[in-house]
Design an enzyme around this catalytic site. Sequence first.
Site, mmCIF file in Angstrom:
data_model
loop_
_atom_site.group_PDB
_atom_site.id
_atom_site.type_symbol
_atom_site.label_atom_id
_atom_site.label_comp_id
_atom_site.label_asym_id
_atom_site.label_seq_id
_atom_site.Cartn_x
_atom_site.Cartn_y
_atom_site.Cartn_z
ATOM 1 N N HIS A 1 9.635 2.421 2.369
ATOM 2 C CA HIS A 1 9.100 3.772 2.218
ATOM 3 C C HIS A 1 8.352 4.135 3.490
ATOM 4 O O HIS A 1 8.132 3.301 4.362
ATOM 5 C CB HIS A 1 8.175 3.868 0.999
ATOM 6 C CG HIS A 1 7.047 2.882 1.021
ATOM 7 N ND1 HIS A 1 7.228 1.536 0.757
ATOM 8 C CD2 HIS A 1 5.719 3.029 1.283
ATOM 9 C CE1 HIS A 1 6.063 0.898 0.844
ATOM 10 N NE2 HIS A 1 5.131 1.791 1.170
ATOM 11 N N HIS B 1 -1.318 1.807 -2.961
ATOM 12 C CA HIS B 1 0.127 1.671 -2.910
ATOM 13 C C HIS B 1 0.442 0.389 -2.156
ATOM 14 O O HIS B 1 -0.434 -0.467 -1.958
ATOM 15 C CB HIS B 1 0.780 2.913 -2.295
ATOM 16 C CG HIS B 1 0.254 3.288 -0.955
ATOM 17 N ND1 HIS B 1 0.756 2.760 0.203
ATOM 18 C CD2 HIS B 1 -0.751 4.128 -0.586
ATOM 19 C CE1 HIS B 1 0.099 3.269 1.236
ATOM 20 N NE2 HIS B 1 -0.826 4.094 0.783
#
Length: 396
Positions: A62, A319
Amino acid sequence: MLALNAQDIHMQQRAASKQEAIKAIAGLLTQKGLVEAGYQDGMLAREAQTSTYLGSGIAIPHGTTDTRDQVKHTGVQVFHFPDGVDWGDGNLAYVAIGIAAKSDEHLSILRQLTRVLSQDGVEEQLKKVARAEQVVAILNGETTGAQALIFKPEMVLSGFPASDMTTLQAVGAGLLKNHHCLNNEGVSQLVGGSPIHLGQRHWLLGESEGVEQTGVSVVMPATSFTHQAQRVSALWCLAANNGAHLPVLKTLTQWKADEQLAACVSLSPQALVNACSPEASTDASTAIASTDAHGKVTDEATKEGESGTFTVTNSHGLHARPGAMLVNTAKKFHADIQVANASTQSASVNAKSLMKVIALGVKHGHQLHFTAQGADAEQAIAGLGNAIKEGLGEHA
């Protein structure tokens, strides 16, 4: 809530390197209108900062926080690599989940993956899948072949008033039944079984009939008694219908070889469970390193420990990258470190497990409560507090 769908899975992909794989995934995210072309640079930059390999053959490439403005719509694209892609450090990724997220919508997928990663046989299943629907089922934890070990602190009972082995067996079987590991047939089989002596007053009893989930319970009598001319200080009960219990057997074997079985009865239930977990980050003997050559618990092991509560200031919470930074900080210390999300009143988890830390669902402004036990517990709490204050590798 962001979810995985079969139409987002792309089977039978090939890539010579993780960089090539990331470029292919970024290209598809762009083609689908989820991101701008510049998002690829963010994905490659993120990988250069910290590996996005989670474990069990799964990677989650990501972008960086600096490239969130390149995300037009939150979404995922999943590539299946039947031959695997080298994701660094000898890890092969069979599934790469490319994530484009404008804020924290992707955390639901990460929390789901943390549960899947703790289950048995996931990587082997991902090697063999042939259809996109099968990949979704595995990643959602819907396959019967992937089953986690059930071993919780409340399945460790010490100081039980028992003077015979049969009573311990009945209690151990009851704990397993209460946690849905054994049915009535399994309970009867376990109670009627014949434990084997591991050594150092520890006994082991296993059962494969009437097992609903693989699990472990431990019962320790208030006073040691004699069974078959051997003393009894602990009975380990295993209910197994897959290989999820093998890390526990490995830990017991190591403790026996290190002559530390006798000392493990002094561990807290949480520390005992952590030491036997599949993702235990240190050598199994580390958990009972605070014992002397005669197996007697030292002063360090009996301390109440240290604790601290800190506020997470990262804009998008914990995250993958800040979560990894937190876990890596915890791993620098020998202490047993637990962390809970005080803002959601979650249960405490092993702070050295990335899977469990991400599963806490920590958002901006949430408070993390740490407890640490061990010789360097005070330094561990201070180090974790500093790391959080400094933004865990990101600008707060």
